[in-house]
Design a protein around this motif. Structure first.
Motif, mmCIF file in Angstrom:
data_model
loop_
_atom_site.group_PDB
_atom_site.id
_atom_site.type_symbol
_atom_site.label_atom_id
_atom_site.label_comp_id
_atom_site.label_asym_id
_atom_site.label_seq_id
_atom_site.Cartn_x
_atom_site.Cartn_y
_atom_site.Cartn_z
ATOM 1 N N ILE A 168 90.143 153.739 18.996
ATOM 2 C CA ILE A 168 90.613 153.885 17.606
ATOM 3 C C ILE A 168 91.047 155.327 17.300
ATOM 4 O O ILE A 168 90.623 156.263 17.964
ATOM 5 C CB ILE A 168 89.545 153.401 16.594
ATOM 6 N N TRP A 170 92.053 158.596 14.320
ATOM 7 C CA TRP A 170 91.282 159.462 13.432
ATOM 8 C C TRP A 170 91.674 159.350 11.967
ATOM 9 O O TRP A 170 91.102 160.032 11.129
ATOM 10 C CB TRP A 170 91.433 160.923 13.882
ATOM 11 N N LYS A 194 85.538 153.250 21.656
ATOM 12 C CA LYS A 194 85.713 154.701 21.783
ATOM 13 C C LYS A 194 86.340 155.247 20.514
ATOM 14 O O LYS A 194 87.458 154.899 20.151
ATOM 15 C CB LYS A 194 86.590 155.082 22.968
ATOM 16 N N GLU A 197 88.396 161.612 19.208
ATOM 17 C CA GLU A 197 87.712 162.889 19.436
ATOM 18 C C GLU A 197 87.763 163.794 18.211
ATOM 19 O O GLU A 197 86.886 164.633 18.012
ATOM 20 C CB GLU A 197 88.299 163.608 20.663
ATOM 21 N N SER A 248 99.088 156.004 18.646
ATOM 22 C CA SER A 248 100.521 156.280 18.750
ATOM 23 C C SER A 248 101.202 155.304 19.710
ATOM 24 O O SER A 248 100.578 154.765 20.632
ATOM 25 C CB SER A 248 100.722 157.706 19.256
HETATM 26 P P1 ADP Z 1 97.278 160.327 17.546
HETATM 27 O O1 ADP Z 1 98.584 160.781 18.119
HETATM 28 O O2 ADP Z 1 97.377 159.717 16.221
HETATM 29 O O3 ADP Z 1 96.147 161.298 17.738
HETATM 30 P P2 ADP Z 1 96.613 158.888 19.857
HETATM 31 O O4 ADP Z 1 97.391 157.690 20.226
HETATM 32 O O5 ADP Z 1 96.792 160.134 20.643
HETATM 33 O O6 ADP Z 1 96.881 159.071 18.346
HETATM 34 O O7 ADP Z 1 95.058 158.590 19.845
HETATM 35 C C1 ADP Z 1 94.476 157.410 19.377
HETATM 36 C C2 ADP Z 1 93.284 157.109 20.239
HETATM 37 O O8 ADP Z 1 93.726 156.946 21.578
HETATM 38 C C3 ADP Z 1 92.213 158.195 20.287
HETATM 39 O O9 ADP Z 1 90.935 157.580 20.339
HETATM 40 C C4 ADP Z 1 92.508 158.896 21.594
HETATM 41 O O10 ADP Z 1 91.380 159.523 22.158
HETATM 42 C C5 ADP Z 1 92.971 157.749 22.456
HETATM 43 N N1 ADP Z 1 93.821 158.123 23.593
HETATM 44 C C6 ADP Z 1 94.672 159.164 23.702
HETATM 45 N N2 ADP Z 1 95.246 159.178 24.915
HETATM 46 C C7 ADP Z 1 94.777 158.118 25.609
HETATM 47 C C8 ADP Z 1 95.002 157.573 26.908
HETATM 48 N N3 ADP Z 1 95.845 158.134 27.759
HETATM 49 N N4 ADP Z 1 94.333 156.452 27.241
HETATM 50 C C9 ADP Z 1 93.482 155.855 26.386
HETATM 51 N N5 ADP Z 1 93.232 156.321 25.162
HETATM 52 C C10 ADP Z 1 93.860 157.430 24.754
#
Ligand code: ADP
Length: 499
Positions: A168, A170, A194, A197, A248
């Protein structure tokens, strides 16, 4: 009254952030196997707010094994549906009991106004669990008359998909946890969640209530950690039957690749670039605050933020001036200040991203009607609510998801509905849209023609646990909430008996 006098912090939330927080695996609160922790920041100051155990692949493996055991051998999927429903309802009651603590944690961690977390994030979370508690007893198959020669009785069973990995974001940390956990629990799945962060606190605190609600050990495991390590390991793990992701579009595509190893089921709730279409017969007094709310709610950090404002040319200047006035009047400040109407963005990374988009828009020729600047000099990640005009569909600010309080306004030059729908659909995304008009026929014609999972008419950001939410095109796969989400968490089995 100065800020310090206005802010009073809930003692339970204060206590919660004062200690390092651990991971929930198989009903126990444990450190990461590596012993590592990571800092969580207060976005209104940039200072460290708390420390949290940092899960990586080893912890994911341990949590998946716990969830696997709970699914394969434990009572949860075998429990009567009404008993399962009662535990989920109890969890809702417990969240409600600690509502002020949750609202405060959400505000501290994410930066959103406490006043908003109290009336939106927390009650919607409680509703989601209650709504899904009701579904636990109503997940049914069908009897199907078949034409195969002979006499048969055929019916379908709906069974839990198994161990679910949930990842999920933030922007609504607690609510996103509820959107994921509630249907998975109702259907009898077991879970490794999960949390993001940037905002791990409310999800971990929610984990503490799971045992109190009588949900057996190992059914809900909660990990905090980074996406590239913990998230990626969860999406790829062969002990996981299904992965549900919100975040994203870029990471959504990585999830699909990671899931391919064991062909786990995948649902994705991804980005958006949602149009807000204001026709010339709209009630402008409603459309102006509506359009402002569509983009500025949660600081624009909503996947369904109304970031493309398409206004009929006859009323363009009036609506833009109105939205700009709304933007100017929004009071920026720390989330805990009761006077605050918009808090900081969640992180420095997000601050850099959003201000980078504003700079790129200006460089490509957009005009800043209002905002466009950093919102404070105190180290917090504040960005002024921003209205851009003179934008066009080639610009990055119009094409890409900004995920911040930045709206691009364009006049609609053609009153033909087909053409308006084409402009609204000129995006890779298809999550949401809103249409503002007094003409019910035009509104519904546009609603049919816009390729998005949600269309709001004369409103925006109206959510309910009973309404399906999700995207067309690159906005995702599957739907969250409503009856529809149960499909994400169940397998269908056809059973045929020769009579
Ligand atoms: P934002 O760009 O809004 O921060 P993200 O898509 O990067 O959104 O993050 C959404 C969730 O996906 C967070 O919990 C992040 O830790 C997780 N995340 C980011 N990169 C990966 C990855 N390569 N594989 C799995 N989970 C990921």
């Amino acid at each position: 009254m100065n800020i310090a006098q206005r802010i009073s912090i809930d003692p339970a939330a204060k206590n919660y952030v004062s200690k390092p927080r651990k991971l929930l695996i198989d009903g126990a609160w444990v450190n990461a196997q590596s012993g590592k922790t990571f800092p969580v920041y207060d976005p209104s100051t940039g200072e460290v707010l708390a420390h949290v155990a940092e899960a990586d692949a080893a912890d994911v493996d341990k949590a998946v094994k716990a969830a696997r055991k709970a699914f394969d051998e434990g009572p949860w999927p075998r429990m009567s549906p009404s008993e399962r429903g009662r535990h989920i309802w109890k969890l809702a009651d417990l969240i409600e009991k600690h509502a002020e603590e949750f609202a405060t944690l959400e505000s501290l961690d994410n930066g959103k106004p406490l006043t908003v977390a109290r009336v939106a994030d927390v009650p919607l979370t409680v509703d989601m669990f209650r709504y899904m508690a009701g579904w636990a007893t109503k997940i049914t198959g069908t009897t199907i008359p078949i034409s195969f020669p002979g006499e048969y009785l055929s019916f379908t069973l709906r069974e839990p998909v198994g161990v679910v990995g949930q990842i999920i974001p933030w922007n609504f940390p607690l609510l996103m946890a509820a959107w994921k956990l509630a249907p998975a629990l109702a259907t009898g799945c077991t879970i490794v969640l999960k949390v993001a962060e940037q905002t791990p606190l409310s999800g971990l605190r929610l984990g503490e209530l799971v045992a109190e609600a009588g949900i057996p050990n190992g059914v809900v495991n909660v990990l905090a950690g980074y996406g590239e390590t913990a998230g990626a390991a969860l999406a790829a793990h062969h002990g996981v039957d299904k992965v549900a992701f919100t975040g994203s579009t870029e990471v959504g595509k990585l999830i699909v690749q990671a899931a391919a190893g064991n062909l786990k089921k995948v649902t994705l709730e991804l980005g958006g670039k949602s149009p807000v279409v204001v026709l010339d017969d709209a009630d402008v007094d409603a459309a102006i605050p509506g359009a402002a709310g569509a983009i500025f709610f949660n600081h624009g950090q909503c996947c369904c933020a109304g970031s493309r404002l398409m206004i009929h040319k006859k009323i363009f200047d009036k609506v833009v001036a109105g939205v700009a006035k709304e933007a100017e009047s929004i009071k920026l400040g720390p989330g805990l200040d009761p006077d605050t109407q918009m808090g900081p963005l969640v992180s420095d990374e997000q601050f850099q991203r959003v201000t980078g988009y504003i700079r790129s828009g200006i460089a490509e020729g957009a005009e800043v009607v209002v905002g466009g600047k950093k919102g404070s000099d105190n180290g917090g990640y504040f960005v002024q609510p921003t209205v851009l005009t003179k934008t066009n569909s080639d610009m990055k600010v119009v094409r890409e998801e900004i995920f911040g309080p930045v709206v691009c306004a364009t006049p609609i030059t053609d009153a033909d509905l087909e053409d308006i729908a084409r402009q609204a659909n000129a995006t890779n995304y298809g999550l949401a849209a809103s249409v503002w008009t007094r003409d019910i026929s035009k509104a519904n014609k546009l609603a049919k023609r816009i390729r998005a999972g949600t269309v709001w008419i004369n409103c925006h950001n109206v959510f309910d646990a009973s309404l399906p939410f999700g995207g067309y095109k690159e906005s995702g796969w599957g739907r969250e909430m409503g009856e529809f989400v149960l499909n994400n968490y169940t397998e269908v089995k056809a059973v045929t008996t020769a009579l």
